[in-house]
Design an enzyme around this catalytic site. Structure first.
Site, PDB file in Angstrom:
ATOM      1  CG  ASP A  31      -2.207   0.721   1.051  1.00 26.32           C
ATOM      2  OD1 ASP A  31      -2.172   1.941   0.822  1.00 26.32           O
ATOM      3  OD2 ASP A  31      -3.272   0.064   1.133  1.00 26.32           O
ATOM      4  CG  ASN A  35      -8.644   6.868   1.310  1.00 23.44           C
ATOM      5  OD1 ASN A  35      -8.744   7.930   1.925  1.00 23.44           O
ATOM      6  ND2 ASN A  35      -9.688   6.083   1.088  1.00 23.44           N
ATOM      7  CG  ASP A  58       2.343   5.403  -5.610  1.00 22.70           C
ATOM      8  OD1 ASP A  58       1.511   4.978  -6.441  1.00 22.70           O
ATOM      9  OD2 ASP A  58       2.353   6.574  -5.190  1.00 22.70           O
ATOM     10  CE  LYS A  84     -13.161   4.383   0.082  1.00 21.48           C
ATOM     11  NZ  LYS A  84     -13.694   3.475   1.072  1.00 21.48           N
ATOM     12  CB  SER A 124     -17.772  -0.591  -8.063  1.00 19.06           C
ATOM     13  OG  SER A 124     -18.843   0.158  -7.593  1.00 19.06           O
ATOM     14  CE1 TYR A 148     -13.891   4.016  -7.523  1.00 17.42           C
ATOM     15  CE2 TYR A 148     -16.294   3.972  -7.615  1.00 17.42           C
ATOM     16  CZ  TYR A 148     -15.101   3.407  -7.212  1.00 17.42           C
ATOM     17  OH  TYR A 148     -15.109   2.233  -6.504  1.00 17.42           O
ATOM     18  CE  LYS A 152     -12.965   0.559  -8.640  1.00 19.02           C
ATOM     19  NZ  LYS A 152     -11.830  -0.186  -8.112  1.00 19.02           N
TER      20      LYS A 152
END
Ligand code: NAD
Ligand code: UDP
Length: 338
Positions: A31, A35, A58, A84, A124, A148, A152
């Site tokens: 990570d 966030n 990253d 997100k 999503s 966003y 996806k």
């Protein structure tokens, strides 16, 4: 299996880490904490009782990603890492394209170079936009309404092309509906930075006294009580589906795209009421104008996940509220600073 969790320090990644370790997998978290908080790692250690292998990474840094894979062997990658926020994506679309699409391309490149050929991807329900009918099946028309969502959809398509080009590469696109709740220990949970965009974390912060009242975005929708209806799914059920998807990829040697939801629609006011019961406190709210871009009603047909993965959601709205409240009340300000 030895599994890399990209974005594994985030909300869904951390819960999935716990399930995968419990199933006996050897799991590494990567990570960049854009966030999330390093504080999550100590909590994961506390829950699992063992050190948490962690790699700062990253995904936007292609050389770093390729270099990392060159020195590690993985059987599979679970890819949570993305920005997100729908609203932020409308203000800064290029950042979203760069992080989410560019980062995924770097990850896929690193995986190919290293011969890692199983991917579980966090997609999503946003790829359905404003669905023509509910419950939504996987073969519903795909349409996106913001940058966003576009990241996806584009990533699902790019991953699909990669799978078609290479018979040995398999991916599971998991279309999450509305993840809420927390691990039953109350040690990990959702810890949004700034003002929460989503309903459940907002309710939690009202309940714990960080915010005065909830704004309900419209009570004139064509739904059961006029407020928006969504398919809330307990994050531990969702986490379990990732373990099942990894098993599927190994067992079936094919790719798949599935909805992960309960199949039950719950309105804003129904969730507020269930939370008030679970937390035994009032949740003050006021009805305000609709939020731009919102849709009335979205809930899943989750039957394909049951047929393919043998998975179905087990935890209901009471457990979701109870566990979200346990996390929030034990950690009113989220994770402690590292
Ligand atoms: P999250 O923000 O809590 O977790 C994402 C993690 O990815 C964070 O820890 C962040 O630091 C990390 N990350 C972001 N960009 C990175 C980069 N370039 N390199 C390395 N790490 C990076 O979000 P979440 O709620 O856990 O969501 C996980 C995934 O599920 C995301 O892809 C999200 O789009 C998707 N999803 C979430 C929801 C939801 O409501 N939470 C719904 C549908 C889909
Ligand atoms: N919502 C609300 N107040 C808030 C946040 C959300 O009334 O502060 C409503 C929103 O209009 C929608 C539902 O709660 O009907 C779920 O919103 P969320 O942003 O959590 O999920 P999404 O809309 O992305 O599915």
């Amino acid at each position: 299996m030895r599994i890399l969790l990209c974005g594994g320090a985030g909300y869904i990644g951390a819960h999935t880490y716990v399930v995968l370790v419990e199933r006996g997998h050897d799991v590494v978290v990567a990570d960049n904490f854009s966030n999330s908080s390093p504080g999550v790692l100590a909590r994961l250690r506390q829950i699992t009782g063992r050190p948490v292998p962690f790699q700062p990474l990253d995904l936007r840094d292609r050389d770093a990603v390729t270099g990392f894979f060159a020195h590690q062997a993985f059987d599979a990658v679970v890819h949570f890492a993305a920005l997100k926020s729908v609203g932020e994506s409308c203000e800064r679309p290029l950042d979203y394209f760069h992080n989410n699409i560019g980062g995924t391309l770097n990850l896929l490149h690193g995986m190919r170079e290293a011969g890692v050929d199983r991917l579980v991807f966090s997609s999503s329900a946003t790829v359905y936009g404003d669905p023509e009918r509910v419950p939504v099946r996987e073969d519903a028309r795909l349409q996106v309404t913001n940058p966003y969502g576009r990241t996806k959809l584009v990533m699902e398509e790019l991953i699909g092309d990669l799978c078609r080009s290479d018979a040995g590469f398999h991916a599971a696109n998991l279309r999450y509906f509305n993840p809420v709740g927390a691990h039953a220990s109350g040690l990990i949970g959702e810890d949004p930075t700034g003002i929460p965009n989503n309903l459940m974390p907002y309710i939690c912060q009202v309940a714990v006294g960080r915010r005065d009242r909830l704004s309900v975005y419209g009570a004139d929708w064509p739904t059961v009580d006029g407020t928006g209806v969504r398919d809330y799914i307990h994050v531990m059920d969702l986490a379990r589906a990732h373990a099942d998807a990894l098993d599927f990829l190994v067992r079936e040697r094919r790719s798949l795209t599935v909805n992960l939801g309960t199949g039950q629609g719950v309105s804003v006011l129904q969730l507020v009421e269930a939370f008030a019961q679970a937390a035994a406190r009032r949740i003050p709210y006021q009805v305000v104008a609709r939020r731009p871009g919102d849709v009335a009603e979205v809930y899943a047909d989750p039957s394909l996940a049951e047929r393919t993965l043998g998975w179905r959601a087990e935890l209901g709205i009471e457990a979701m509220c109870r566990d979200a409240w346990r996390w929030q009340s034990q950690n009113p300000q989220g994770y402690p600073m590292a």
